[in-house]
Design a protein around this motif. Structure first.
Motif: not given
Length: 338
Positions: A34-42, A160-164
């Motif tokens: 789960s990646i924060p929505k405000d961190w766009p995938i490049a 949180a990303l790492v935990a997900s």
């Protein structure tokens, strides 16, 4: 009154902003997150990079970065921690400092947390936090790289990303054909090979190899095997016996060509070359065979630490002798050569 404090604590927690996330999945790499929505995938699923996402910062020209990369696993995390400590003690770039390097024990999975601090010539402070996790004979590295002003808010989101993260076996492109002989078949290009005991396919570190496998890790290294292929072309093995040693020395002047000869591989003729070379602190021995198959011209290479080569050489040659194409349709051209 005894319930007032817990209730206030819950209300305070509920008031904290929760960053919305988006689900990310990379089936080939066996990664869900789960990646924060405000961190766009490049970038996503490119060679050893599972994903790269950008993190907005005060300077829009210098965004932060969060990334997940896949590599081969060391024997254990402490081996890798020791390597990082050793590199930090040697002279490195000015303005770079190792702030933390620790294996964290966790009921879900152990991880190696490493924090480097950088002071670029343009000024300011940047932190690079890397979290390394071992699973499926692979090492997954999640990295947060941001400036000091962003770190305080980005760190909890990164945690949180790492935990997900959910990790499953990557898609190596190979299936087990016979457990007794440890025989594996390459699913798309329809060839099979018996691997030495305790070896198995892993995700190739580059997209060049059609098939990649490794043995149990020793320290930070694991011996490996790969298969390359290309469409049929000129293949004069006797000429290659004369030319290959010089070609190898041009690429690696200090390598030692131990042998280069045409041998029988079942009914096929094959050029077998054994080379010893130095890769960083390691002495490596490479056993390679080139031969013509019914569909493609193949190169099969085993690369081992030299101290293990002599003991394993009979098993490696037995493995090479077992190589064979299996029935089925394949892509018109492999075009996967060194």
């Amino acid at each position: 009154m005894p319930t007032l404090i817990p209730l206030l604590a819950l209300l305070a927690f509920a008031d904290e902003p929760v960053s919305p996330t988006v689900s990310f999945e990379a089936p080939k790499y066996g990664v869900k997150a789960s990646i924060p929505k405000d961190w766009p995938i490049a970038a996503r699923e490119e060679e050893d990079r599972v994903f790269v996402a950008l993190i907005p910062q005060d300077d829009p020209e210098r965004p932060g970065v969060v990334a997940c990369e896949l590599g081969l696993a060391p024997e254990n995390l402490d081996e890798y921690r020791t390597r990082i400590d050793g590199n930090a003690k040697r002279a490195g770039p000015a303005g770079r400092k190792l702030a933390r390097n620790e294996v964290v024990k966790d009921p879900k999975r152990d991880r190696l947390e490493t924090i480097w601090e950088f002071r670029p010539s343009s000024g300011g402070l940047w932190r690079e936090l890397s979290v390394r996790i071992l699973a499926n004979r692979q090492m997954y590295t999640l990295t947060l790289n941001v400036d000091d002003a962003t770190y305080a808010t980005a760190r909890p989101l990164f945690d949180a990303l790492v935990a997900s993260i959910e990790l499953s076996a990557p898609n190596t492109g190979a299936d087990l054909l016979d457990k007794a002989t440890n025989r594996w078949v390459q699913r798309e290009f329809k060839f099979a090979i018996d691997l030495p005991e305790a070896w198995r396919p892993v995700l190739a570190p580059s997209e060049v190899a059609l098939f990649f496998a490794n043995g149990p890790a020793t320290g930070i290294w694991s011996d490996n095997a790969l298969v390359l292929a290309q469409p049929h072309g000129p293949l004069d093995l006797q000429t290659l016996v004369k030319e290959v040693p010089d070609q190898l020395r041009k690429v690696e002047p200090n390598c030692e060509v131990l042998s280069c000869e045409v041998i029988k591989q079942g009914k096929l003729d094959a050029l077998e070359t054994v080379v010893r070379t130095q890769r960083g602190p390691f002495s490596m021995t490479i056993l390679e065979r080139r031969f013509r198959g019914g569909r493609f011209d193949y190169e099969v290479k085993y690369t081992l630490e030299s101290k293990r080569f002599d003991a394993l050489a009979p098993a490696l040659r037995k493995s090479l002798d077992s190589f064979g194409e299996v029935p089925g349709s394949v892509p018109a051209a492999a075009d996967k050569s060194s």
